[in-house]
Design a protein around this motif. Structure first.
Motif, PDB file in Angstrom:
ATOM      1  N   TYR A  90       0.831  -1.203   0.000  1.00 38.75           N
ATOM      2  CA  TYR A  90       0.000   0.000   0.000  1.00 38.75           C
ATOM      3  C   TYR A  90       0.867   1.254   0.000  1.00 38.75           C
ATOM      4  CZ  TYR A  90      -3.708  -3.265   1.261  1.00 38.75           C
ATOM      5  OH  TYR A  90      -4.598  -4.301   1.272  1.00 38.75           O
ATOM      6  N   GLY A  91       0.236   2.371  -0.329  1.00 39.80           N
ATOM      7  CA  GLY A  91       0.955   3.635  -0.367  1.00 39.80           C
ATOM      8  C   GLY A  91       1.675   3.841  -1.683  1.00 39.80           C
ATOM      9  N   TRP A  92       2.667   4.734  -1.669  1.00 38.40           N
ATOM     10  CA  TRP A  92       3.399   5.088  -2.885  1.00 38.40           C
ATOM     11  C   TRP A  92       4.594   4.171  -3.082  1.00 38.40           C
ATOM     12  CZ3 TRP A  92       1.561   8.440  -6.407  1.00 38.40           C
ATOM     13  CH2 TRP A  92       0.547   9.306  -6.012  1.00 38.40           C
ATOM     14  N   THR A  93       4.775   3.702  -4.318  1.00 35.12           N
ATOM     15  CA  THR A  93       5.859   2.788  -4.683  1.00 35.12           C
ATOM     16  C   THR A  93       6.565   3.329  -5.926  1.00 35.12           C
ATOM     17  OG1 THR A  93       4.619   0.888  -3.804  1.00 35.12           O
ATOM     18  CG2 THR A  93       6.436   0.417  -5.337  1.00 35.12           C
ATOM     19  N   ASP A  94       7.880   3.239  -5.959  1.00 33.65           N
ATOM     20  CA  ASP A  94       8.634   3.685  -7.125  1.00 33.65           C
ATOM     21  C   ASP A  94       8.532   2.681  -8.274  1.00 33.65           C
ATOM     22  OD1 ASP A  94       9.468   5.937  -5.790  1.00 33.65           O
ATOM     23  OD2 ASP A  94      11.411   5.105  -5.206  1.00 33.65           O
ATOM     24  N   TYR A  95       8.599   3.181  -9.488  1.00 36.45           N
ATOM     25  CA  TYR A  95       8.714   2.327 -10.669  1.00 36.45           C
ATOM     26  C   TYR A  95       9.707   2.972 -11.623  1.00 36.45           C
ATOM     27  CZ  TYR A  95       5.749   5.481 -13.492  1.00 36.45           C
ATOM     28  OH  TYR A  95       5.248   6.542 -14.195  1.00 36.45           O
ATOM     29  N   ARG A  96      10.226   2.192 -12.558  1.00 38.22           N
ATOM     30  CA  ARG A  96      11.238   2.683 -13.491  1.00 38.22           C
ATOM     31  C   ARG A  96      10.875   2.328 -14.931  1.00 38.22           C
ATOM     32  NH1 ARG A  96      13.650   1.915  -8.752  1.00 38.22           N
ATOM     33  NH2 ARG A  96      15.348   3.321  -8.108  1.00 38.22           N
ATOM     34  N   VAL A  97      11.063   3.277 -15.801  1.00 36.26           N
ATOM     35  CA  VAL A  97      10.857   3.080 -17.238  1.00 36.26           C
ATOM     36  C   VAL A  97      12.146   3.518 -17.933  1.00 36.26           C
ATOM     37  CG1 VAL A  97       9.565   3.836 -19.276  1.00 36.26           C
ATOM     38  CG2 VAL A  97       8.366   3.370 -17.129  1.00 36.26           C
ATOM     39  N   SER A  98      12.499   2.805 -19.005  1.00 42.45           N
ATOM     40  CA  SER A  98      13.737   3.127 -19.706  1.00 42.45           C
ATOM     41  C   SER A  98      13.524   3.117 -21.217  1.00 42.45           C
ATOM     42  CB  SER A  98      14.844   2.132 -19.327  1.00 42.45           C
ATOM     43  OG  SER A  98      14.484   0.816 -19.719  1.00 42.45           O
ATOM     44  N   LEU A  99      14.469   3.723 -21.903  1.00 36.79           N
ATOM     45  CA  LEU A  99      14.537   3.635 -23.362  1.00 36.79           C
ATOM     46  C   LEU A  99      16.007   3.602 -23.752  1.00 36.79           C
ATOM     47  CD1 LEU A  99      15.418   6.695 -24.475  1.00 36.79           C
ATOM     48  CD2 LEU A  99      13.016   7.164 -24.068  1.00 36.79           C
ATOM     49  N   PHE A 100      16.279   3.161 -24.964  1.00 34.11           N
ATOM     50  CA  PHE A 100      17.656   3.078 -25.457  1.00 34.11           C
ATOM     51  C   PHE A 100      17.869   4.122 -26.548  1.00 34.11           C
ATOM     52  CE2 PHE A 100      16.979  -1.025 -23.524  1.00 34.11           C
ATOM     53  CZ  PHE A 100      18.190  -1.294 -22.907  1.00 34.11           C
ATOM     54  N   TYR A 101      19.023   4.808 -26.464  1.00 32.56           N
ATOM     55  CA  TYR A 101      19.369   5.814 -27.461  1.00 32.56           C
ATOM     56  C   TYR A 101      20.863   5.714 -27.740  1.00 32.56           C
ATOM     57  CZ  TYR A 101      19.791  10.345 -29.766  1.00 32.56           C
ATOM     58  OH  TYR A 101      20.039  11.349 -30.679  1.00 32.56           O
ATOM     59  N   ASN A 102      21.185   5.362 -28.984  1.00 36.44           N
ATOM     60  CA  ASN A 102      22.592   5.157 -29.364  1.00 36.44           C
ATOM     61  C   ASN A 102      23.301   4.183 -28.422  1.00 36.44           C
ATOM     62  OD1 ASN A 102      22.265   6.914 -31.517  1.00 36.44           O
ATOM     63  ND2 ASN A 102      23.130   8.669 -30.423  1.00 36.44           N
ATOM     64  N   ASP A 103      22.639   3.060 -28.156  1.00 42.40           N
ATOM     65  CA  ASP A 103      23.175   1.996 -27.311  1.00 42.40           C
ATOM     66  C   ASP A 103      23.293   2.384 -25.828  1.00 42.40           C
ATOM     67  OD1 ASP A 103      23.454   0.251 -29.478  1.00 42.40           O
ATOM     68  OD2 ASP A 103      25.421   1.095 -29.985  1.00 42.40           O
ATOM     69  N   GLU A 104      22.787   3.537 -25.456  1.00 46.09           N
ATOM     70  CA  GLU A 104      22.785   3.947 -24.050  1.00 46.09           C
ATOM     71  C   GLU A 104      21.375   3.800 -23.476  1.00 46.09           C
ATOM     72  OE1 GLU A 104      23.435   7.933 -21.242  1.00 46.09           O
ATOM     73  OE2 GLU A 104      23.888   7.984 -23.403  1.00 46.09           O
ATOM     74  N   GLU A 105      21.267   3.231 -22.273  1.00 46.29           N
ATOM     75  CA  GLU A 105      19.964   3.087 -21.627  1.00 46.29           C
ATOM     76  C   GLU A 105      19.691   4.316 -20.769  1.00 46.29           C
ATOM     77  OE1 GLU A 105      17.335  -0.282 -19.252  1.00 46.29           O
ATOM     78  OE2 GLU A 105      19.503  -0.218 -18.943  1.00 46.29           O
ATOM     79  N   TYR A 112       3.890   5.261  -8.174  1.00 50.12           N
ATOM     80  CA  TYR A 112       2.459   4.958  -8.304  1.00 50.12           C
ATOM     81  C   TYR A 112       1.895   4.661  -6.922  1.00 50.12           C
ATOM     82  CZ  TYR A 112       3.479  -0.082  -7.818  1.00 50.12           C
ATOM     83  OH  TYR A 112       3.883  -1.313  -7.353  1.00 50.12           O
ATOM     84  N   ILE A 113       0.579   4.780  -6.798  1.00 54.24           N
ATOM     85  CA  ILE A 113      -0.067   4.548  -5.517  1.00 54.24           C
ATOM     86  C   ILE A 113      -1.025   3.369  -5.594  1.00 54.24           C
ATOM     87  CG2 ILE A 113      -1.978   6.145  -5.956  1.00 54.24           C
ATOM     88  CD1 ILE A 113      -1.910   6.819  -2.943  1.00 54.24           C
ATOM     89  N   ARG A 114      -0.969   2.544  -4.562  1.00 57.93           N
ATOM     90  CA  ARG A 114      -2.068   1.629  -4.287  1.00 57.93           C
ATOM     91  C   ARG A 114      -2.662   2.104  -2.969  1.00 57.93           C
ATOM     92  NH1 ARG A 114      -2.236  -4.517  -2.085  1.00 57.93           N
ATOM     93  NH2 ARG A 114      -4.451  -4.848  -2.370  1.00 57.93           N
ATOM     94  N   PRO A 115      -3.883   2.669  -3.017  1.00 61.46           N
ATOM     95  CA  PRO A 115      -4.435   3.293  -1.810  1.00 61.46           C
ATOM     96  C   PRO A 115      -4.551   2.302  -0.647  1.00 61.46           C
ATOM     97  CG  PRO A 115      -5.707   3.894  -3.737  1.00 61.46           C
ATOM     98  CD  PRO A 115      -4.780   2.813  -4.170  1.00 61.46           C
ATOM     99  N   TYR A 116      -4.311   2.816   0.553  1.00 67.82           N
ATOM    100  CA  TYR A 116      -4.529   2.008   1.742  1.00 67.82           C
ATOM    101  C   TYR A 116      -5.991   1.587   1.805  1.00 67.82           C
ATOM    102  CZ  TYR A 116       0.033   3.460   3.519  1.00 67.82           C
ATOM    103  OH  TYR A 116       1.381   3.670   3.682  1.00 67.82           O
TER     104      TYR A 116
END
Length: 322
Positions: A90-105, A112-116
């Motif tokens: 519950y509560g706020w949790t971190d998430y990660r999104v990535s993309l690749f550009y010229n072989d660099e991530e 995001y939140i899952r309400p109590y």
């Protein structure tokens, strides 16, 4: 130059996680500086509406041990709707999104939140509901947006006290806050500005659901205007996503909030607990009064108020806050 990956606050229930963002084309222009004043602020704001998005870009969500792949839509927007097999907590949790550009991530972190567990949810408009925006006067609205930075923008008196009380209503522990959503006709271009404003004034941390991003100077001059059906669709989605909550809807009479909230109450006759509409002009609008009377006939508490102190007193009267 590298592409820019922007993430927005997401949300989850017991079965599904939803996170979203935009990918922008590489640029040398600096981000909007919230401290700029007058002409510098105006240039920064206009620049936000001339940003170029990246269509069909590959983006990856890191979720547990899996890396989930999708591509951006034509306007650079992406959205992951992921089924959950494990309880994310519950509560706020971190998430990660990535993309690749010229072989660099390139990796960006969001939350995001899952309400109590609880039974209350709150959905609020932004402009002229808690942020003084003068939406009835298009010229004045644009002038303030251009020439007043985030520190100079005004908030209605006592609105913070009201929202903070709603956020912790029925809670024994302050960190267990109720679900809060800000749904607006402002575009995603203004996301960072709105986040900064709410943080400065200590409004409840909320998920923002905004209108499609704009990418031209002409779009800037009609910001926040046009079709408001997207607000109806987003509010309907929230009520369907968290069907066990009792909702309070907060808006104002400057545009279409009374009409939208009436439609929501008719579709969800046992889900909406209360509707609050701020009076923006000198006098109450007869059409808004008639709509609120009709909403009240559905068994929903209504409050048509000029000052937030009136809304606070009403919330105490109906037992929404103490």
């Amino acid at each position: 130059m590298k592409p820019v990956l922007k993430l927005y606050r997401g949300y989850a229930n017991e079965q599904e996680l939803i996170v979203m963002g935009h990918v922008f084309r590489p640029t040398t222009k600096e981000d909007y500086d919230f401290q700029h004043k007058k002409l510098k602020n105006a240039r920064s704001v206009i620049r936000m509406f001339r940003i170029k998005t990246q269509a069909n870009a590959d983006v990856y969500l890191q979720h547990g041990t899996k890396k989930i792949h999708t591509k951006t839509l034509d306007d650079g927007f992406f959205k992951f709707c992921i089924p959950l097999t494990e309880n994310p907590g519950y509560g706020w949790t971190d998430y990660r999104v990535s993309l690749f550009y010229n072989d660099e991530e390139i990796i960006t972190k969001g939350s995001y939140i899952r309400p109590y567990e609880g039974n209350l949810g709150f959905i609020s408009d932004i402009d002229d509901t808690f942020l003084v925006s003068h939406t009835r006067n298009a010229f004045k609205k644009l002038y303030i947006l251009l020439f007043r930075n985030v520190n100079a923008r005004k908030i209605f008196d006592d609105v913070v006290e009201h929202y903070q009380a709603l956020s912790t209503a029925g809670r024994n522990e302050k960190e267990e806050q109720n679900a809060f959503f800000y749904v607006s006709s402002s575009e995603w271009n203004l996301y960072r500005f709105i986040i900064q404003f709410t943080e400065i004034h200590q409004l409840p941390r909320a998920v923002l659901l905004l209108k499609d991003i704009k990418t031209s100077l002409m779009d800037f001059f009609v910001t926040g205007r046009g079709d408001h059906n997207h607000k109806f669709d987003k509010i309907k989605h929230i009520l369907e996503f968290y069907p066990h909550l009792q909702y309070t809807l907060l808006g104002d009479d400057s545009q279409h909030d009374p009409f939208l909230y009436e439609a929501i109450c008719k579709i969800f006759p046992v889900t909406v607990k209360a509707v609050y509409i701020r009076q923006i002009g000198e006098h109450k609008k007869p059409k808004a009064e008639a709509i609120l009377k009709n909403i009240e006939s559905l068994g929903v508490f209504v409050c048509y108020f000029r000052e937030s102190s009136e809304a606070i007193a009403h919330s105490k009267k109906i037992g929404l806050i103490v």
